[in-house]
Design a protein around this motif. Structure first.
Motif, PDB file in Angstrom:
ATOM      1  N   SER A 245       0.838  -1.203   0.000  1.00 23.30           N
ATOM      2  CA  SER A 245       0.000   0.000   0.000  1.00 23.30           C
ATOM      3  C   SER A 245       0.871   1.250   0.000  1.00 23.30           C
ATOM      4  O   SER A 245       0.568   2.227  -0.695  1.00 23.30           O
ATOM      5  CB  SER A 245      -0.929  -0.001   1.215  1.00 23.30           C
ATOM      6  OG  SER A 245      -1.924  -0.996   1.104  1.00 23.30           O
TER       7      SER A 245
ATOM      8  N   SER B  98       2.217   1.692  -3.456  1.00 20.99           N
ATOM      9  CA  SER B  98       1.155   2.168  -4.347  1.00 20.99           C
ATOM     10  C   SER B  98       0.835   3.641  -4.089  1.00 20.99           C
ATOM     11  O   SER B  98       0.603   4.412  -5.030  1.00 20.99           O
ATOM     12  CB  SER B  98      -0.100   1.315  -4.162  1.00 20.99           C
ATOM     13  OG  SER B  98      -1.106   1.695  -5.063  1.00 20.99           O
TER      14      SER B  98
ATOM     15  N   ASN C 187       1.323   6.453  -6.858  1.00 18.83           N
ATOM     16  CA  ASN C 187       0.166   7.261  -7.254  1.00 18.83           C
ATOM     17  C   ASN C 187       0.393   8.743  -7.014  1.00 18.83           C
ATOM     18  O   ASN C 187      -0.033   9.579  -7.815  1.00 18.83           O
ATOM     19  CB  ASN C 187      -1.081   6.791  -6.503  1.00 18.83           C
ATOM     20  CG  ASN C 187      -1.701   5.558  -7.116  1.00 18.83           C
ATOM     21  OD1 ASN C 187      -2.215   5.588  -8.226  1.00 18.83           O
ATOM     22  ND2 ASN C 187      -1.663   4.453  -6.394  1.00 18.83           N
TER      23      ASN C 187
ATOM     24  N   ASN D  20     -17.576  -0.481  -5.467  1.00 23.53           N
ATOM     25  CA  ASN D  20     -16.472   0.213  -6.126  1.00 23.53           C
ATOM     26  C   ASN D  20     -16.727   0.333  -7.624  1.00 23.53           C
ATOM     27  O   ASN D  20     -16.454   1.355  -8.250  1.00 23.53           O
ATOM     28  CB  ASN D  20     -15.161  -0.527  -5.878  1.00 23.53           C
ATOM     29  CG  ASN D  20     -14.338   0.145  -4.794  1.00 23.53           C
ATOM     30  OD1 ASN D  20     -14.690   1.189  -4.276  1.00 23.53           O
ATOM     31  ND2 ASN D  20     -13.223  -0.469  -4.455  1.00 23.53           N
TER      32      ASN D  20
ATOM     33  N   TRP E  80     -16.760   3.566  -9.935  1.00 25.77           N
ATOM     34  CA  TRP E  80     -15.823   3.699 -11.051  1.00 25.77           C
ATOM     35  C   TRP E  80     -16.550   3.928 -12.374  1.00 25.77           C
ATOM     36  O   TRP E  80     -16.091   4.688 -13.214  1.00 25.77           O
ATOM     37  CB  TRP E  80     -14.935   2.454 -11.140  1.00 25.77           C
ATOM     38  CG  TRP E  80     -13.955   2.353 -10.026  1.00 25.77           C
ATOM     39  CD1 TRP E  80     -13.448   3.369  -9.271  1.00 25.77           C
ATOM     40  CD2 TRP E  80     -13.362   1.158  -9.518  1.00 25.77           C
ATOM     41  NE1 TRP E  80     -12.576   2.903  -8.326  1.00 25.77           N
ATOM     42  CE2 TRP E  80     -12.507   1.534  -8.451  1.00 25.77           C
ATOM     43  CE3 TRP E  80     -13.468  -0.191  -9.848  1.00 25.77           C
ATOM     44  CZ2 TRP E  80     -11.753   0.615  -7.739  1.00 25.77           C
ATOM     45  CZ3 TRP E  80     -12.715  -1.109  -9.140  1.00 25.77           C
ATOM     46  CH2 TRP E  80     -11.873  -0.715  -8.094  1.00 25.77           C
TER      47      TRP E  80
ATOM     48  N   TRP F 297      -8.153   9.296 -11.147  1.00 24.51           N
ATOM     49  CA  TRP F 297      -7.792   7.892 -10.950  1.00 24.51           C
ATOM     50  C   TRP F 297      -6.730   7.743  -9.871  1.00 24.51           C
ATOM     51  O   TRP F 297      -6.841   6.926  -8.963  1.00 24.51           O
ATOM     52  CB  TRP F 297      -7.317   7.311 -12.273  1.00 24.51           C
ATOM     53  CG  TRP F 297      -6.970   5.860 -12.210  1.00 24.51           C
ATOM     54  CD1 TRP F 297      -5.732   5.316 -12.067  1.00 24.51           C
ATOM     55  CD2 TRP F 297      -7.877   4.753 -12.250  1.00 24.51           C
ATOM     56  NE1 TRP F 297      -5.807   3.940 -12.032  1.00 24.51           N
ATOM     57  CE2 TRP F 297      -7.114   3.577 -12.142  1.00 24.51           C
ATOM     58  CE3 TRP F 297      -9.270   4.661 -12.381  1.00 24.51           C
ATOM     59  CZ2 TRP F 297      -7.688   2.317 -12.147  1.00 24.51           C
ATOM     60  CZ3 TRP F 297      -9.832   3.391 -12.400  1.00 24.51           C
ATOM     61  CH2 TRP F 297      -9.049   2.241 -12.279  1.00 24.51           C
ATOM     62  N   ARG F 298      -5.677   8.548  -9.996  1.00 25.44           N
ATOM     63  CA  ARG F 298      -4.568   8.454  -9.033  1.00 25.44           C
ATOM     64  C   ARG F 298      -4.975   8.947  -7.650  1.00 25.44           C
ATOM     65  O   ARG F 298      -4.554   8.401  -6.634  1.00 25.44           O
ATOM     66  CB  ARG F 298      -3.362   9.247  -9.538  1.00 25.44           C
ATOM     67  CG  ARG F 298      -2.759   8.709 -10.814  1.00 25.44           C
ATOM     68  CD  ARG F 298      -2.104   7.351 -10.579  1.00 25.44           C
ATOM     69  NE  ARG F 298      -1.442   6.859 -11.781  1.00 25.44           N
ATOM     70  CZ  ARG F 298      -0.615   5.810 -11.799  1.00 25.44           C
ATOM     71  NH1 ARG F 298      -0.363   5.157 -10.675  1.00 25.44           N
ATOM     72  NH2 ARG F 298      -0.062   5.409 -12.923  1.00 25.44           N
TER      73      ARG F 298
ATOM     74  N   ASN G 240      -7.013   6.097  -6.219  1.00 30.51           N
ATOM     75  CA  ASN G 240      -6.139   4.987  -5.834  1.00 30.51           C
ATOM     76  C   ASN G 240      -5.347   5.315  -4.575  1.00 30.51           C
ATOM     77  O   ASN G 240      -5.142   4.456  -3.708  1.00 30.51           O
ATOM     78  CB  ASN G 240      -5.176   4.653  -6.975  1.00 30.51           C
ATOM     79  CG  ASN G 240      -5.864   3.927  -8.113  1.00 30.51           C
ATOM     80  OD1 ASN G 240      -7.025   3.538  -7.989  1.00 30.51           O
ATOM     81  ND2 ASN G 240      -5.166   3.751  -9.215  1.00 30.51           N
ATOM     82  N   THR G 241      -4.881   6.546  -4.490  1.00 29.92           N
ATOM     83  CA  THR G 241      -4.129   6.961  -3.300  1.00 29.92           C
ATOM     84  C   THR G 241      -5.000   6.863  -2.053  1.00 29.92           C
ATOM     85  O   THR G 241      -4.579   6.318  -1.016  1.00 29.92           O
ATOM     86  CB  THR G 241      -3.615   8.404  -3.468  1.00 29.92           C
ATOM     87  OG1 THR G 241      -2.781   8.483  -4.622  1.00 29.92           O
ATOM     88  CG2 THR G 241      -2.811   8.839  -2.239  1.00 29.92           C
TER      89      THR G 241
ATOM     90  N   THR H  69      -7.658   5.037  -1.664  1.00 30.23           N
ATOM     91  CA  THR H  69      -7.954   3.617  -1.410  1.00 30.23           C
ATOM     92  C   THR H  69      -6.801   2.941  -0.681  1.00 30.23           C
ATOM     93  O   THR H  69      -6.993   2.211   0.294  1.00 30.23           O
ATOM     94  CB  THR H  69      -8.225   2.882  -2.735  1.00 30.23           C
ATOM     95  OG1 THR H  69      -9.375   3.450  -3.354  1.00 30.23           O
ATOM     96  CG2 THR H  69      -8.483   1.406  -2.494  1.00 30.23           C
ATOM     97  N   GLU H  70      -5.584   3.186  -1.167  1.00 31.96           N
ATOM     98  CA  GLU H  70      -4.413   2.543  -0.553  1.00 31.96           C
ATOM     99  C   GLU H  70      -4.120   3.093   0.838  1.00 31.96           C
ATOM    100  O   GLU H  70      -3.617   2.370   1.694  1.00 31.96           O
ATOM    101  CB  GLU H  70      -3.194   2.705  -1.462  1.00 31.96           C
ATOM    102  CG  GLU H  70      -3.272   1.922  -2.762  1.00 31.96           C
ATOM    103  CD  GLU H  70      -3.444   0.426  -2.536  1.00 31.96           C
ATOM    104  OE1 GLU H  70      -3.066  -0.077  -1.468  1.00 31.96           O
ATOM    105  OE2 GLU H  70      -3.961  -0.248  -3.440  1.00 31.96           O
TER     106      GLU H  70
END
Length: 594
Positions: free
Chosen positions: A131, A134, A138, A240, A244, A291-292, A295-296, A298-299
């Motif tokens: 994580s 990632s 990200n 999710n 998305w 998106w990034r 993702n950031t 989420t991680e």
């Protein structure tokens, strides 16, 4: 020296590998520099191309390709550093977590599913580290995408404004998605813990399941348990997916509006063809920001869940640890219970039927059960005593209190040589007491290594002597590889009696002043039991031996027998004295249930 409190975060572990961490960060920064430079070279290439500056266009194209190759090479370096960092840090975390698990009390283990510990030690460290990787990846990509989108805004404020409005709406959507995701992630991890615990039980009880024809009954339990995990996993990913999909539609609409305006303004000569081509080529940068960012977030959620679960093992309020004193003494072996009162939560700890233990799903379903109200007795040093009584009378609990697997939690004291065991150091207690259970754990290694675990510096001759006293040697010598025979996980290649004899050999090798036997001859045949009985008699006068047994022949020669009923000592004396003075003891003897 760094304290354990300081070590309960990832920062400490990562800081121990500054070289790898620095290499990772430098290569990551270089990769993004090459990426941004590549994007600028492409922008210059397009500008020169549309301006018919072909020589400059070719130079910028070569530079762009060179930067992109350097960017890809940098990624190889990044992951080389990171894989090494993950291997080292995750190993150190797992070792510390396993070490902490050793300190957790037996009572806590009885209250928790094994899956809780397995997931937190085996899976969460790597999950947390990946994580982090990632997140950093990200963040770097997010910075590049933001920079590119900012350049577009600089070249065309109107298109940039379209992007800005869409980004604001999508950021709000992402924040809501992350809140829902965090809740679902925790639920899925909890369900996974339960499934892992069930899987462990199925594997360990495989023989019993087959012998009792329990496959059909367990199928429903398995279906429900694994089904709960699948439902939680499906729910997390489905929600999710909906987010998305909505995000994807919004992004495509935004890009369509931006490109439509771009074409309109190129036609109206308000936007150069080069700028439009750059916007078109890097239109994904706008999508990458969302998106990034998603993702950031989420991680970060995954990282918080993984680290909180891992280091929660250090939380004494949730996973209570054993507490020891700092007094070291040379143990002689006298044991005394003074007015001991002890209770346990029903269905968490079973006294003489540990294998029949049933777990309840919530703490509120458990009630306290009184085991001892006011228990007092004295066991002289170097004597052999036995505790007998019906199941549930408190026999095994006494052994657990002597070995400090359980603590007196309400009133009274357990003393060894007139010292409260709460004051004794861990080393004094563990070195002075050996406990042989009815179902001893045998490790997945050789017979020799299993026995030597009790005493690392023991010679091979010492091991053979202990094995002979435990009536194990002849069996071992009949095996093809003798003491080098591997016994399988939990000693699966051995019979119940062979596992008990190996455990007895282990205890005899340790030569502790106090040796506790908890139904440790229950799986032995009569001939072997006679041999073990002789070995126990040989310990008389040199060790304090305490036996809990259902077979009278094992305890017939004990110096004293304590007869328990409902947590009270109702009679005590030699075998002959109890037979002649206690009708209840005589009835148990005749019924052969002690």
């Amino acid at each position: 020296m760094v304290s354990k409190v300081q070590r309960r975060n990832l920062r400490y572990y990562i800081k121990q590998h500054k070289g790898l961490t620095l290499g990772y960060f430098i290569s990551s920064i270089l990769a993004q520099v090459f990426n941004v430079t590549y994007l600028f070279m492409i922008a210059f290439f397009l500008a020169d191309l549309t301006a018919t500056n072909y020589d400059n266009a070719m130079i910028n194209l070569v530079l762009a390709i060179s930067c992109y190759i350097a960017y890809e090479v940098s990624f190889g370096v990044i992951y080389k550093f990171f894989y090494m960092l993950v291997a080292k840090v995750s190993n150190e975390i797992k070792v510390d977590l396993a070490e902490q698990v050793f300190k957790i009390s037996s009572k806590t283990f009885a209250e928790k599913s094994s899956g809780i510990f397995i997931n937190r030690i085996n899976n969460d460290p790597e999950r947390a580290l990946w994580s982090i990787e990632s997140i950093l990846d990200n963040v770097m990509a997010l910075a590049t995408a933001t920079f590119t989108t900012g350049y577009i805004f600089f070249e065309s404020w109107a298109i940039g404004l379209v992007y800005l409005v869409a980004l604001t709406i999508l950021f709000v959507l992402e924040m809501f998605r992350i809140k829902v995701y965090a809740k679902n992630e925790k639920a899925e991890k909890t369900a996974a813990d339960e499934s892992n615990g069930l899987t462990t039980e199925i594997i360990r009880s495989e023989k019993d399941i087959k012998a009792l024809n329990l496959e059909k009954q367990l199928k429903d339990i398995i279906k429900q348990n694994y089904g709960n995990q699948s439902k939680n996993l499906q729910k997390k990913h489905t929600i999710n997916m909906y987010f998305w999909s909505s995000r994807g539609i919004a992004v495509q609409i935004t890009q369509f509006v931006a490109l439509f305006l771009g074409v309109f303004w190129v036609k109206d000569i308000r936007l150069s063809i080069a700028t439009f081509l750059f916007i078109f080529t890097n239109r994904i940068s706008f999508e990458n920001i969302i998106w990034r960012f998603g993702n950031t977030a989420t991680e970060i959620t995954n990282l918080r869940v993984a680290t909180s679960r891992m280091f929660e093992l250090f939380d004494n309020n949730k996973f209570k640890v054993e507490k020891f004193g700092n007094v070291d003494i040379e143990v002689n072996g006298e044991i005394e219970f003074k007015n001991v009162k002890f209770s346990y939560l029903e269905d968490q700890i079973e006294d003489d039927s540990e294998n029949d233990k049933k777990e309840t799903s919530t703490q509120s379903q458990m009630t306290k059960k009184l085991v001892f109200e006011d228990l007092s007795f004295v066991i002289p040093a170097n004597s052999t005593v036995a505790f007998v009584g019906k199941s549930g009378s408190g026999k095994t609990t006494i052994l657990s209190l002597i070995s400090k697997l359980y603590d007196v939690d309400e009133r009274g004291q357990v003393l060894i040589d007139n010292v409260d065991i709460q004051l004794l150091s861990q080393n004094t207690l563990r070195q002075s007491i050996s406990l042989v259970n009815q179902f001893p754990y045998i490790f997945n290694t050789t017979i020799l290594q299993n026995i030597k675990m009790a005493k690392e510096d023991a010679t091979f001759e010492d091991v053979i002597e202990a094995a002979k006293k435990a009536s194990l040697h002849d069996f071992v010598m009949g095996l093809r590889f003798g003491y080098e025979t591997k016994v399988g996980e939990s000693g699966i290649k051995l019979s119940g009696g062979q596992r008990q004899r190996l455990a007895i050999a282990r205890a005899l090798l340790k030569k502790s002043k106090i040796i506790l036997f908890d139904e440790s001859t229950s799986s032995l045949d009569n001939a072997t039991q006679e041999e073990i009985k002789q070995s126990l008699q040989d310990l008389s006068g040199q060790h304090t031996v305490i036996i809990v047994a259902h077979r009278l022949s094992t305890i017939k020669n004990a110096d004293k027998i304590f007869f328990l009923h409902n947590g009270e000592i109702v009679a005590q004396g030699t075998f002959e004295q109890l037979i002649s003075s206690s009708p209840d003891f005589e009835d148990l003897f005749k019924a052969e249930i002690i």
